[in-house]
Design a protein around this motif. Structure first.
Motif, PDB file in Angstrom:
ATOM      1  N   ASP A 661       0.838  -1.351   0.687  1.00  0.00           N
ATOM      2  CA  ASP A 661       0.098  -0.074   0.166  1.00  0.00           C
ATOM      3  C   ASP A 661       1.046   1.028   0.035  1.00  0.00           C
ATOM      4  O   ASP A 661       2.283   1.333   0.130  1.00  0.00           O
ATOM      5  CB  ASP A 661      -1.276  -0.215   1.339  1.00  0.00           C
ATOM      6  N   LEU A 713       1.871  -4.270   4.405  1.00  0.00           N
ATOM      7  CA  LEU A 713       1.834  -3.310   4.885  1.00  0.00           C
ATOM      8  C   LEU A 713       1.154  -2.550   6.453  1.00  0.00           C
ATOM      9  O   LEU A 713       2.197  -3.081   7.244  1.00  0.00           O
ATOM     10  CB  LEU A 713      -0.126  -4.369   4.618  1.00  0.00           C
ATOM     11  N   VAL A 721      -7.127  -2.001   1.023  1.00  0.00           N
ATOM     12  CA  VAL A 721      -5.729  -1.318  -0.072  1.00  0.00           C
ATOM     13  C   VAL A 721      -4.648  -2.998  -0.286  1.00  0.00           C
ATOM     14  O   VAL A 721      -4.771  -3.124  -1.010  1.00  0.00           O
ATOM     15  CB  VAL A 721      -5.296  -0.341   0.670  1.00  0.00           C
ATOM     16  N   SER A 722      -4.201  -3.038   0.134  1.00  0.00           N
ATOM     17  CA  SER A 722      -3.192  -4.345   0.772  1.00  0.00           C
ATOM     18  C   SER A 722      -4.212  -5.127   0.202  1.00  0.00           C
ATOM     19  O   SER A 722      -3.817  -6.594  -0.962  1.00  0.00           O
ATOM     20  CB  SER A 722      -3.130  -4.408   1.542  1.00  0.00           C
ATOM     21  N   THR A 725      -4.836  -4.877  -3.827  1.00  0.00           N
ATOM     22  CA  THR A 725      -3.097  -5.474  -4.651  1.00  0.00           C
ATOM     23  C   THR A 725      -3.129  -6.233  -4.719  1.00  0.00           C
ATOM     24  O   THR A 725      -2.653  -7.315  -5.326  1.00  0.00           O
ATOM     25  CB  THR A 725      -2.354  -4.905  -4.100  1.00  0.00           C
TER      26      THR A 725
END
Length: 771
Positions: A661, A713, A721-722, A725
């Motif tokens: 992130d 993270l 968010v992580s 990803t």
């Protein structure tokens, strides 16, 4: 007066041109009086070819160096620092250093976003040759010139076990910048003011306590190191502005400005401001200005190349862009789309906001110019006083033009004008408008006229027009141009408040420049507050000059040589269909001038009633601004025995660590085993889903790495968010996450083991860029 002035003959007293600074000539038998009697001494020296038995001495010579405002500097200092002599500058610097270093120690070591993101990592990467091995862990800031970061990291390594000493050491550039601002301010403080060193000190404290520079104290994110070089260059230019010979100081100032820009590109607005102001306000001829500007720019580019040239050359060789990733629309590196990356979050949203931008963050604590709320009225006051000083300079130029017209007259016609129009001398103070020309200063206007009428023959040897044009004081216009241009360039390019820190140190100087004329020249308020106020206020050259640039039909109330002369009736059309004739305009102008006289005279009265009225005013203003200010806190480390107390989890040395992130996590690389590789995959440079070459490079590095995979993270961001990803790159968590122990972010980073998903499951989903 103590005694009458006797008539002078041409052979009694002759003034000859001289290359030295102007001289203040003081009558010996006036020394015990309260007032001085100054004659035309601008650029002249006294030649004593009188009778061998002249009786009592008539004139004495009093000379000395000049201040930037044109006032002769007195041989001895005034005020509390008088006894310190030559050591007073050292004492002032010690005061700044003690206050700022003590404040830095109380706050503790820095732990700002920039420190955790790239200041520690960039220095670590340079010292350990990791550029190209790691991939974009510090986001786009990975490619910033690391010269200052290397200096900071060297100091951190040396003093990591002594956090207080490290904080004090990193606060010294701020103290140096404040001292340079003090030296610049001292150039503008007249020598006639008491305790001028104390006045300059208080003026600088107004800016040094602002919300732009003080929150970054003892931080590598501070603008004060390049600010020191920019302020030093400004000081050199101010001291050498009136010189017409030699280019050594111009070259030195250009080199210093180039060094400032080489350290941080955020200093470029100040560099351009100094060069542009020098070009506009230098007293040199036009060909000399062109040559000097070319020399200035050449020295600037040379200084920048000496500091950042090797780094820019390396970026050009590796990425095809010397300023990668910035200005790629110009250099067109194949690794990025041809766009110019910039942070436009804080720029004004319209013309009105751009014109009044300082007032937006002066009244309400909002995020106009930073990620955190800021309320600071310093630049709003400086904005207003810069406009007032600009108006004062326009008035001064008008008065200088009138002075040149006087100087072009013959001595007989000038003497007749002085005899027949004595009230005009009350309305025109040449001393305030042209610092190198002096009118006689006496106890009353009548004695002034008697002195001028009896010393008529002196005017044969004094060319007022050539003297004013040759040695005109341009330092105040130079500073106004520099301040205004630097602020406008900052607003157009960045509008990030902390980048204003060097200019903030000088924002008290426009306020001082606006208050000094009030104390020096304006009369007190008459007790009856009647229409006599207008006639008394005409003695102020600022008000008189302001009215002289207005239309004739707005100056009806001012007495002139022909008060009964007929005027042409005119009208003016205002918005919303309003039309004013001459009578309405006269009424409005009377009302406006009356209140202007009341306000300015009241201010001047308050400043003149006490010896230290100006000092008290600025000190009270400093306290009020400090109480009103809401400054951001960019983060400080938790209490620990070490300045940076970081412990990375024990993982395999051949691991690949992926930053999942946009949180600032690159600094942990400096505390991990050197064999571990770090890759940033979702930040403000690498955007998953946009098809950029940098994203392809990161994907290939993940797919081809033979060792274990780990992900970093941050719990500071949203947990989704992580996960997004990981899904985009076809990765999954495997096992339990381990915290990264750190006093810089309160253990906010987690290290999680990862494994690859089945190849046909990767890149099945799209990810909206999060950074």
């Amino acid at each position: 007066m103590a005694s009458a002035l006797r008539p002078l003959a041409r052979d009694d007293l002759r003034l000859k041109p001289s290359c030295s600074s102007h001289r203040a000539l003081e009558r010996d038998d006036f020394r015990s009086s309260r007032s001085r009697c100054l004659v035309f001494g601008a650029g002249f020296k006294l030649s004593d070819d009188r009778d061998p038995n002249p009786g009592p001495p008539f004139w004495g010579v009093k000379s000395g160096p000049l201040l930037a405002n044109g006032e002769p500097e007195s041989a001895s200092s005034h005020g509390a620092l008088k006894a310190l002599g030559k050591n007073r500058d050292l004492v002032v610097f010690a005061l700044f250093a003690a206050a700022l270093c003590g404040l830095a120690i109380l706050r503790g070591p820095d732990a700002s976003w920039d420190l955790r993101n790239y200041h520690i990592y960039n220095a670590y990467a340079v010292l350990n040759h990791r550029f190209g091995y790691d991939l974009f862990p510090a986001q786009l800031q990975t490619f910033h010139a690391p010269i200052l970061d290397v200096l900071y990291e060297s100091a951190r390594i040396a003093f990591n076990a002594h956090p207080k000493a490290l904080s004090a050491l990193l606060a010294l550039p701020h103290a140096v910048a404040a001292f340079l601002a003090y030296r610049i301010t001292l150039l503008f403080v007249p020598s006639s003011l008491p305790a001028r060193e104390l006045l300059a000190f208080v003026t600088v404290v107004i800016g040094a306590s602002g919300a732009a520079g003080l929150p970054t104290l003892a931080s590598p994110a501070s603008e004060m190191v390049p600010g020191c070089y920019a302020l030093a260059a400004l000081l050199i230019v101010l001291k050498d502005l009136g010189s017409r010979h030699g280019w050594r100081k111009t070259i030195s100032a250009g080199l210093l400005l180039g060094i400032a820009a080489g350290f941080k590109l955020t200093a470029v607005p100040y560099c351009i401001g100094v060069i542009a102001a020098w070009t506009l306000c230098s007293p040199r001829t036009f060909p000399e200005r062109v040559t000097g500007t070319l020399i200035f720019v050449g020295a600037f580019l040379l200084g920048a190349a000496l500091i950042a040239g090797p780094w820019w050359l390396g970026l050009y060789r590796e990425y095809g862009n010397p300023l990668f990733p910035y200005f790629n629309a110009l250099f067109r590196s194949s690794l990025l789309h041809p766009v110019n990356i910039s942070d436009g979050r804080f720029r004004p949203s319209g013309v009105l906001q751009a014109l009044l931008y300082p007032f937006f963050w002066a009244l309400n604590p909002k995020t106009y110019v930073a990620e955190l709320p800021i309320r600071d009225a310093r630049f709003a006051l400086a904005y207003t006083t810069v406009a007032a000083c600009a108006l004062q300079q326009i008035i001064g130029w008008r008065c200088a033009r009138f002075a040149s017209e006087l100087g072009s007259r013959s001595p007989d016609s000038l003497n007749r004008a002085l005899k027949t129009e004595p009230p005009e001398l009350d309305n025109f103070d040449l001393k305030s408008s042209c610092a190198e020309a002096r009118w006689l200063e006496a106890e009353s206007p009548e004695s002034l006229h008697r002195a001028l009428n009896t010393a008529t023959l002196e005017l044969d040897d004094f060319d007022l027009k050539s003297s004013c044009s040759r040695t005109a004081n341009r330092t105040a216009p130079f500073f106004i141009c520099f301040f205004a241009l630097s602020f406008c360039l900052w607003e157009a390019e960045f509008s990030i408040f902390r980048y204003l820190a060097p200019l903030e140190l000088l924002c008290g100087l426009p306020i001082l420049l606006a208050l000094i004329p009030l104390r020096a020249r304006l009369p007190l308020i008459p007790s009856n507050m009647s229409s006599d106020l207008l006639r008394d206020a005409q003695r102020s050259p600022s008000i008189r000059g302001f009215l002289s640039i207005a239309p004739n039909w707005m100056a009806e109330t001012l007495p002139g040589p022909n008060p009964g002369a007929a005027r042409t009736d005119r009208s003016i059309r205002l918005p919303f269909g309003i039309t004013w004739n001459r009578s309405g305009c006269l009424l409005a102008s009377r009302f406006a001038r009356w209140w202007m006289c009341v306000a300015s005279t009241a201010a001047g009265s308050g400043l003149r009633r006490t010896r230290y009225g100006l000092h008290t005013t600025l000190a009270a203003l400093c306290c009020g601004l400090s109480a009103w200010t809401i400054a951001p806190d960019w983060g400080h480390a938790a209490a620990s025995k070490l300045a940076a107390d970081v412990h990375f989890p024990e993982i395999a040395a051949d691991s690949l660590v992926i930053l999942l992130d946009p949180a600032p996590m690159a600094y942990v690389a400096a505390f991990a085993p050197p064999q571990i590789r770090f890759v940033g995959v979702n930040n403000n440079l690498v955007h998953p889903g946009r098809g950029e070459p940098l994203e392809s490079i990161a994907r290939i590095a993940i797919a081809t790495h033979p060792g274990p995979l780990w992900g970093l993270l941050s719990t500071e961001l949203a947990p989704g968010v992580s996960e997004a990803t990981l899904e985009y790159y076809g990765l999954h968590r495997e096992g339990k996450c381990q915290p990264v122990s750190s006093n810089l972010d309160n253990n906010a980073i987690l290290a999680c083991p990862l494994r690859r998903a089945h190849p046909d499951q990767s890149r099945r989903s799209t990810l909206i860029p999060l950074a």
